[in-house]
Design a protein around this motif. Structure first.
Motif, mmCIF file in Angstrom:
data_model
loop_
_atom_site.group_PDB
_atom_site.id
_atom_site.type_symbol
_atom_site.label_atom_id
_atom_site.label_comp_id
_atom_site.label_asym_id
_atom_site.label_seq_id
_atom_site.Cartn_x
_atom_site.Cartn_y
_atom_site.Cartn_z
ATOM 1 N N ARG A 38 0.832 -1.206 0.000
ATOM 2 C CA ARG A 38 0.000 0.000 0.000
ATOM 3 C C ARG A 38 0.863 1.250 0.000
ATOM 4 N N ALA A 39 1.944 1.204 0.777
ATOM 5 C CA ALA A 39 2.840 2.362 0.852
ATOM 6 C C ALA A 39 3.521 2.612 -0.491
ATOM 7 N N MET A 40 3.920 1.532 -1.179
ATOM 8 C CA MET A 40 4.556 1.698 -2.486
ATOM 9 C C MET A 40 3.575 2.276 -3.501
ATOM 10 N N LEU A 41 2.341 1.792 -3.490
ATOM 11 C CA LEU A 41 1.336 2.323 -4.406
ATOM 12 C C LEU A 41 1.045 3.789 -4.103
ATOM 13 N N ALA A 42 0.995 4.136 -2.824
ATOM 14 C CA ALA A 42 0.749 5.527 -2.448
ATOM 15 C C ALA A 42 1.921 6.417 -2.852
ATOM 16 N N ALA A 43 3.146 5.945 -2.637
ATOM 17 C CA ALA A 43 4.322 6.720 -3.026
ATOM 18 C C ALA A 43 4.349 6.920 -4.539
ATOM 19 N N TYR A 44 4.013 5.862 -5.265
ATOM 20 C CA TYR A 44 3.985 5.967 -6.720
ATOM 21 C C TYR A 44 2.960 6.991 -7.177
ATOM 22 N N ALA A 45 1.782 6.943 -6.586
ATOM 23 C CA ALA A 45 0.734 7.895 -6.953
ATOM 24 C C ALA A 45 1.182 9.332 -6.705
ATOM 25 N N GLN A 46 1.900 9.553 -5.621
ATOM 26 C CA GLN A 46 2.390 10.903 -5.333
ATOM 27 C C GLN A 46 3.471 11.314 -6.313
ATOM 28 N N MET A 47 4.319 10.383 -6.733
ATOM 29 C CA MET A 47 5.358 10.699 -7.710
ATOM 30 C C MET A 47 4.755 11.074 -9.059
ATOM 31 N N VAL A 48 3.723 10.354 -9.479
ATOM 32 C CA VAL A 48 3.070 10.656 -10.759
ATOM 33 C C VAL A 48 2.287 11.959 -10.664
ATOM 34 N N GLY A 49 1.536 12.118 -9.578
ATOM 35 C CA GLY A 49 0.731 13.311 -9.380
ATOM 36 C C GLY A 49 -0.590 13.239 -10.121
ATOM 37 N N PRO A 50 -1.550 14.069 -9.729
ATOM 38 C CA PRO A 50 -2.888 14.041 -10.344
ATOM 39 C C PRO A 50 -2.865 14.575 -11.766
ATOM 40 N N GLY A 51 -3.820 14.096 -12.561
ATOM 41 C CA GLY A 51 -4.027 14.672 -13.882
ATOM 42 C C GLY A 51 -3.428 13.887 -15.029
ATOM 43 N N GLY A 52 -2.292 13.254 -14.824
ATOM 44 C CA GLY A 52 -1.661 12.511 -15.895
ATOM 45 C C GLY A 52 -2.312 11.153 -16.111
ATOM 46 N N GLN A 53 -2.260 10.669 -17.347
ATOM 47 C CA GLN A 53 -2.842 9.369 -17.669
ATOM 48 C C GLN A 53 -1.907 8.250 -17.243
ATOM 49 N N VAL A 54 -2.465 7.234 -16.560
ATOM 50 C CA VAL A 54 -1.701 6.081 -16.094
ATOM 51 C C VAL A 54 -2.373 4.817 -16.608
ATOM 52 N N ALA A 55 -1.570 3.846 -17.052
ATOM 53 C CA ALA A 55 -2.083 2.558 -17.513
ATOM 54 C C ALA A 55 -1.657 1.464 -16.547
ATOM 55 N N ASP A 56 -2.634 0.684 -16.075
ATOM 56 C CA ASP A 56 -2.372 -0.506 -15.265
ATOM 57 C C ASP A 56 -2.304 -1.680 -16.240
ATOM 58 N N LEU A 57 -1.100 -2.111 -16.565
ATOM 59 C CA LEU A 57 -0.859 -3.059 -17.650
ATOM 60 C C LEU A 57 -0.816 -4.482 -17.103
ATOM 61 N N GLY A 58 -1.752 -5.306 -17.557
ATOM 62 C CA GLY A 58 -1.944 -6.619 -16.962
ATOM 63 C C GLY A 58 -2.769 -6.482 -15.699
ATOM 64 N N CYS A 59 -3.903 -5.797 -15.837
ATOM 65 C CA CYS A 59 -4.682 -5.361 -14.672
ATOM 66 C C CYS A 59 -5.490 -6.466 -14.013
ATOM 67 N N GLY A 60 -5.660 -7.623 -14.696
ATOM 68 C CA GLY A 60 -6.472 -8.681 -14.108
ATOM 69 C C GLY A 60 -7.876 -8.196 -13.784
#
Length: 216
Positions: A38-60
């Motif tokens: 959870r912490a890694m996902l939260a850190a990643y989200a903060q690094m990317v920041g709001p507004g930009g397009q993100v793809a979850d590749l192999g999303c299951g």
């Protein structure tokens, strides 16, 4: 559209089409149950920041896609398996999910602020990983971030007849150091590297690795 040009893609799609409902039920909360994850996902989200397009590749079934969306990212999911996508769309009607291969993304160069491969590179043969990582780099904008999670180890684990279904697939395990070298060779610089011990509560057999890399 998906491609069956590579046999491992067809095998992966067949495997997950067969087990989709059982898989989604068995691992309903596992992707966000572990505090370090959870912490890694939260850190990643903060690094990317709001507004930009993100793809979850192999999303299951879309659980990580939904979690990233809850963290404020503009995210869509992509997967080979039509059965997995049916679950993702059913459980997350407000999110977009598409069928396709990570090796041939139907996206313009530099289209994404972020790309996530959460345990989805584990069915790609080692010799095809450079192609995969170059494709990740191609669709990332300069300064865009890749999140890559995988099981750490040297020997694959073969799953035969999971949940009683007549399918078989190898789950590859890799060490963080050579994976970081492959990412560097593709033009992606690793910024964050974690390796956590198995979580017994989740029944994990080996350590879990996570890398965040940036397109130069």
């Amino acid at each position: 559209m998906t491609t069956d040009a590579a046999p491992f893609l067809a095998a992966t799609r067949t495997f997950y089409d067969a087990i989709a409902e059982d898989y989604a039920d068995r691992f309903r909360d596992v992707h966000v149950a572990q505090p370090v994850d959870r912490a890694m996902l939260a850190a990643y989200a903060q690094m990317v920041g709001p507004g930009g397009q993100v793809a979850d590749l192999g999303c299951g079934p879309g659980r990580v896609t939904a979690h990233l969306a809850s963290l404020g990212l503009s995210v869509f999911g992509l997967d080979l398996s039509s059965s997995m996508l049916a679950i993702a769309r059913r459980e997350n009607p407000g999110l977009r999910f598409e069928q396709g291969s990570m090796l041939e993304l139907d996206l313009p160069d530099g289209a994404l602020a972020g790309a996530v491969s959460w345990y989805s590179s584990i069915h790609t043969p080692w010799e095809r990983l450079p192609d995969l990582f170059r494709e990740f780099r191609r669709v990332l904008a300069p300064g865009g971030h890749l999140l890559l999670a995988f099981q750490s180890g040297d020997e694959p684990r073969r799953h035969e007849r999971p949940f009683g279904h007549p399918v078989t697939l190898d789950f590859e395990r890799r060490r963080p150091e050579p994976m970081a070298e492959l990412l560097a060779g593709a033009g992606l610089t690793v910024r964050v590297r974690t390796l956590r011990e198995p979580d017994e509560a989740l029944g994990e057999p080996v350590a879990q690795a996570c890398l965040i890399a940036t397109r130069d």
